[in-house]
Motif scaffolding. Structure first.
Motif, PDB file in Angstrom:
ATOM      1  N   SER A   1       0.840  -1.206   0.000  1.00  0.00           N
ATOM      2  CA  SER A   1       0.000   0.000   0.000  1.00  0.00           C
ATOM      3  C   SER A   1       0.865   1.241   0.000  1.00  0.00           C
ATOM      4  O   SER A   1       2.100   1.169   0.015  1.00  0.00           O
ATOM      5  CB  SER A   1      -0.938   0.031   1.207  1.00  0.00           C
ATOM      6  N   ARG A   2       0.212   2.367   0.055  1.00  0.00           N
ATOM      7  CA  ARG A   2       0.889   3.654   0.177  1.00  0.00           C
ATOM      8  C   ARG A   2       1.538   3.801   1.540  1.00  0.00           C
ATOM      9  O   ARG A   2       2.464   4.571   1.744  1.00  0.00           O
ATOM     10  CB  ARG A   2      -0.127   4.769  -0.068  1.00  0.00           C
ATOM     11  N   GLY A   3       1.103   3.030   2.516  1.00  0.00           N
ATOM     12  CA  GLY A   3       1.711   3.065   3.827  1.00  0.00           C
ATOM     13  C   GLY A   3       0.897   3.831   4.843  1.00  0.00           C
ATOM     14  O   GLY A   3      -0.039   4.561   4.510  1.00  0.00           O
ATOM     15  N   SER A   4       1.267   3.669   6.099  1.00  0.00           N
ATOM     16  CA  SER A   4       0.565   4.286   7.219  1.00  0.00           C
ATOM     17  C   SER A   4       1.376   5.466   7.745  1.00  0.00           C
ATOM     18  O   SER A   4       2.500   5.710   7.291  1.00  0.00           O
ATOM     19  CB  SER A   4       0.367   3.243   8.321  1.00  0.00           C
ATOM     20  N   PRO A   5       0.833   6.225   8.709  1.00  0.00           N
ATOM     21  CA  PRO A   5       1.627   7.301   9.323  1.00  0.00           C
ATOM     22  C   PRO A   5       2.959   6.771   9.829  1.00  0.00           C
ATOM     23  O   PRO A   5       3.049   5.687  10.397  1.00  0.00           O
ATOM     24  CB  PRO A   5       0.733   7.782  10.471  1.00  0.00           C
ATOM     25  N   GLU A   6       4.018   7.552   9.631  1.00  0.00           N
ATOM     26  CA  GLU A   6       5.373   7.092   9.876  1.00  0.00           C
ATOM     27  C   GLU A   6       5.878   7.447  11.268  1.00  0.00           C
ATOM     28  O   GLU A   6       5.367   8.343  11.936  1.00  0.00           O
ATOM     29  CB  GLU A   6       6.316   7.712   8.848  1.00  0.00           C
ATOM     30  N   GLN A   7       6.935   6.762  11.667  1.00  0.00           N
ATOM     31  CA  GLN A   7       7.613   7.052  12.933  1.00  0.00           C
ATOM     32  C   GLN A   7       8.506   8.286  12.828  1.00  0.00           C
ATOM     33  O   GLN A   7       8.784   8.937  13.835  1.00  0.00           O
ATOM     34  CB  GLN A   7       8.480   5.863  13.347  1.00  0.00           C
ATOM     35  N   VAL A   8       8.978   8.577  11.631  1.00  0.00           N
ATOM     36  CA  VAL A   8       9.866   9.711  11.411  1.00  0.00           C
ATOM     37  C   VAL A   8       9.321  10.553  10.264  1.00  0.00           C
ATOM     38  O   VAL A   8       8.435  10.120   9.515  1.00  0.00           O
ATOM     39  CB  VAL A   8      11.314   9.256  11.095  1.00  0.00           C
ATOM     40  N   ILE A   9       9.837  11.738  10.119  1.00  0.00           N
ATOM     41  CA  ILE A   9       9.379  12.627   9.062  1.00  0.00           C
ATOM     42  C   ILE A   9       9.951  12.173   7.728  1.00  0.00           C
ATOM     43  O   ILE A   9      11.171  12.056   7.568  1.00  0.00           O
ATOM     44  CB  ILE A   9       9.805  14.082   9.356  1.00  0.00           C
ATOM     45  N   GLU A  10       9.074  11.875   6.777  1.00  0.00           N
ATOM     46  CA  GLU A  10       9.470  11.480   5.419  1.00  0.00           C
ATOM     47  C   GLU A  10      10.578  10.425   5.451  1.00  0.00           C
ATOM     48  O   GLU A  10      11.622  10.542   4.827  1.00  0.00           O
ATOM     49  CB  GLU A  10       9.919  12.708   4.623  1.00  0.00           C
ATOM     50  N   GLY A  11      10.288   9.346   6.176  1.00  0.00           N
ATOM     51  CA  GLY A  11      11.281   8.298   6.351  1.00  0.00           C
ATOM     52  C   GLY A  11      11.753   7.672   5.060  1.00  0.00           C
ATOM     53  O   GLY A  11      12.897   7.205   4.968  1.00  0.00           O
ATOM     54  N   TYR A  12      10.905   7.669   4.040  1.00  0.00           N
ATOM     55  CA  TYR A  12      11.281   7.070   2.759  1.00  0.00           C
ATOM     56  C   TYR A  12      12.485   7.765   2.141  1.00  0.00           C
ATOM     57  O   TYR A  12      13.234   7.153   1.367  1.00  0.00           O
ATOM     58  CB  TYR A  12      10.087   7.098   1.792  1.00  0.00           C
ATOM     59  N   ARG A  13      12.698   9.034   2.480  1.00  0.00           N
ATOM     60  CA  ARG A  13      13.863   9.740   1.929  1.00  0.00           C
ATOM     61  C   ARG A  13      15.162   9.144   2.465  1.00  0.00           C
ATOM     62  O   ARG A  13      16.192   9.140   1.769  1.00  0.00           O
ATOM     63  CB  ARG A  13      13.781  11.232   2.264  1.00  0.00           C
ATOM     64  N   HIS A  14      15.149   8.651   3.693  1.00  0.00           N
ATOM     65  CA  HIS A  14      16.335   8.008   4.260  1.00  0.00           C
ATOM     66  C   HIS A  14      16.643   6.693   3.557  1.00  0.00           C
ATOM     67  O   HIS A  14      17.763   6.179   3.664  1.00  0.00           O
ATOM     68  CB  HIS A  14      16.132   7.758   5.757  1.00  0.00           C
ATOM     69  N   PHE A  15      15.664   6.142   2.862  1.00  0.00           N
ATOM     70  CA  PHE A  15      15.863   4.917   2.079  1.00  0.00           C
ATOM     71  C   PHE A  15      16.208   5.241   0.621  1.00  0.00           C
ATOM     72  O   PHE A  15      16.258   4.362  -0.216  1.00  0.00           O
ATOM     73  CB  PHE A  15      14.602   4.052   2.137  1.00  0.00           C
ATOM     74  N   GLY A  16      16.435   6.523   0.328  1.00  0.00           N
ATOM     75  CA  GLY A  16      16.856   6.934  -1.010  1.00  0.00           C
ATOM     76  C   GLY A  16      15.740   7.200  -1.993  1.00  0.00           C
ATOM     77  O   GLY A  16      15.985   7.242  -3.199  1.00  0.00           O
ATOM     78  N   HIS A  17      14.502   7.394  -1.501  1.00  0.00           N
ATOM     79  CA  HIS A  17      13.364   7.608  -2.391  1.00  0.00           C
ATOM     80  C   HIS A  17      12.784   9.003  -2.188  1.00  0.00           C
ATOM     81  O   HIS A  17      12.348   9.350  -1.087  1.00  0.00           O
ATOM     82  CB  HIS A  17      12.285   6.549  -2.147  1.00  0.00           C
ATOM     83  N   ASP A  18      12.789   9.784  -3.255  1.00  0.00           N
ATOM     84  CA  ASP A  18      12.259  11.140  -3.227  1.00  0.00           C
ATOM     85  C   ASP A  18      11.178  11.274  -4.287  1.00  0.00           C
ATOM     86  O   ASP A  18      11.392  10.883  -5.446  1.00  0.00           O
ATOM     87  CB  ASP A  18      13.364  12.169  -3.520  1.00  0.00           C
ATOM     88  N   PRO A  19      10.025  11.829  -3.921  1.00  0.00           N
ATOM     89  CA  PRO A  19       9.012  12.081  -4.949  1.00  0.00           C
ATOM     90  C   PRO A  19       9.564  12.998  -6.042  1.00  0.00           C
ATOM     91  O   PRO A  19      10.379  13.878  -5.784  1.00  0.00           O
ATOM     92  CB  PRO A  19       7.886  12.774  -4.160  1.00  0.00           C
ATOM     93  N   ARG A  20       9.113  12.737  -7.250  1.00  0.00           N
ATOM     94  CA  ARG A  20       9.514  13.600  -8.361  1.00  0.00           C
ATOM     95  C   ARG A  20       8.833  14.960  -8.241  1.00  0.00           C
ATOM     96  O   ARG A  20       7.914  15.130  -7.432  1.00  0.00           O
ATOM     97  CB  ARG A  20       9.133  12.934  -9.684  1.00  0.00           C
ATOM     98  N   GLU A  21       9.288  15.904  -9.031  1.00  0.00           N
ATOM     99  CA  GLU A  21       8.698  17.243  -8.988  1.00  0.00           C
ATOM    100  C   GLU A  21       7.199  17.160  -9.289  1.00  0.00           C
ATOM    101  O   GLU A  21       6.775  16.536 -10.261  1.00  0.00           O
ATOM    102  CB  GLU A  21       9.374  18.151 -10.015  1.00  0.00           C
ATOM    103  N   GLY A  22       6.393  17.771  -8.421  1.00  0.00           N
ATOM    104  CA  GLY A  22       4.945  17.752  -8.588  1.00  0.00           C
ATOM    105  C   GLY A  22       4.283  16.465  -8.145  1.00  0.00           C
ATOM    106  O   GLY A  22       3.074  16.294  -8.315  1.00  0.00           O
ATOM    107  N   GLU A  23       5.046  15.540  -7.547  1.00  0.00           N
ATOM    108  CA  GLU A  23       4.539  14.240  -7.151  1.00  0.00           C
ATOM    109  C   GLU A  23       4.456  14.167  -5.627  1.00  0.00           C
ATOM    110  O   GLU A  23       5.386  14.579  -4.922  1.00  0.00           O
ATOM    111  CB  GLU A  23       5.481  13.150  -7.681  1.00  0.00           C
TER     112      GLU A  23
END
Length: 340
Positions: free
Chosen positions: A110-132
């Motif tokens: 899924s898209r995932g649930s509320p996280e333990q940290v702020i924008e934790g996916y960025r620490h895994f190397g994933h950044d939304p594209r511009e406008g995403e």
């Protein structure tokens, strides 16, 4: 007949009264509980995925290990947060785990649930594209993951490879035939359920919905399942889809059951906020078996789904959770027609 499995959030806590005090404890006990669940007649062992928390987070080593130990039950997730995933590497991990389990994986994503940290996916190397948005990124990762699971070649082979290649474009290996049909989306709303059907994924609905129309939780969830099936037919998919709902169900059979869950007799639906939006949370069911049969027979979403995932208090240990599962399968399921 319904498939009945458990869903573990995989908590651990170093408190002296916890039966699960470390990451090692929760991983090893999760494998043991999958085996115990199979022995008492359950159909599935499902595990939650939460990053940056003292909970289960890396599902594929666990699924592979449980798949090697248990021989019959399904092994699944509920759910993997696709904001954090590299789709190609996930296909490799999922393919390997499914082959070890001999085709018994049922992967909820899924898209995932509320996280333990702020924008934790960025620490895994994933950044939304511009406008995403992060949700858009999760769906983009999902589209890539589903396409790669099809097993079609897409990568140009090296003309001077280390090992000989088969002819044509190469695919991600190992490929597990049929896994694409065993992917579920954790949908929190009616609109997302429709989208899930359009993508050809099975529907996994939890104990909360990210919307509230004023009707009881089970009725809103039943409507979600109905809309999913309607959209599935309109999309023209050939196979029969699956749908699951999660419930907290505790038969009060022993004095220990009453001590742990007797207070849950008074549980009711709740309405609250999650991720800044209104959400409706389903109640827990706790009562003597005959009363549970009566209450659960009125749950319209359970009636509409083919699979029920029982959320368990994993910190109480393997033996007690196996007891809960056995109590449901023995004292509750037959009265509801879920078992002979």
């Amino acid at each position: 007949m319904k498939r009945i499995g458990f869903l573990s959030f995989g908590h651990w806590n170093p408190h002296p009264q916890s039966a699960v005090r470390s990451a090692s404890d929760v991983l090893l006990q999760s494998i043991e509980l999958a085996v115990a669940a199979e022995e008492v007649g359950a159909d599935g062992a499902y595990f939650r995925v939460h990053h940056f928390a003292q909970q289960l987070a890396s599902p594929f080593p666990l699924l592979a290990a449980a798949g090697a130990r248990a021989s019959r039950i399904e092994l699944g997730t509920g759910v993997i947060d696709m904001r954090y995933e590299n789709p190609a590497y996930m296909v490799e991990d999922a393919g390997a785990a499914d082959l070890i389990a001999q085709g018994r994986l049922q992967l909820g994503i899924s898209r995932g649930s509320p996280e333990q940290v702020i924008e934790g996916y960025r620490h895994f190397g994933h950044d939304p594209r511009e406008g995403e948005s992060d949700a858009d990124m999760a769906r983009r990762h999902t589209a890539q993951f589903l396409a790669l699971l099809e097993g079609e070649g897409f990568a140009e082979p090296n003309p001077r490879p280390m090992f000989p290649n088969p002819p044509g474009l190469l695919r991600v290996e190992p490929h597990s035939e049929g896994l694409r049909d065993r992917i579920w989306w954790g949908a929190g709303s009616r609109a997302t359920a429709v989208w899930t059907a359009q993508q050809g994924m099975n529907l996994m609905s939890s104990t909360l919905l990210t919307e509230d129309t004023g009707v009881p939780f089970h009725q809103l969830q039943a409507e979600q399942i109905h809309l999913f099936h309607e959209a599935w037919r309109e999309a023209g998919h050939e196979r029969t889809p699956r749908t699951s709902v999660s419930r907290s169900i505790f038969p009060l059979v022993t004095a220990q059951d009453h001590a742990y869950f007797g207070a849950d007799r008074r549980s009711t639906d709740q309405v609250g906020m999650i991720d800044g939006g209104l959400a409706r949370f389903g109640k827990s069911y706790a009562a003597e078996p005959d009363e549970l049969v009566r209450q659960l027979a009125e749950d319209e979403a359970i009636a509409a789904a083919d699979t029920v995932l029982l959320t368990i208090p994993n910190t109480l240990g393997v033996d007690y959770n196996a007891h809960i599962l056995e109590s449901i399968l023995t004292h509750v399921a037959p009265g509801l027609g879920w078992r002979d």
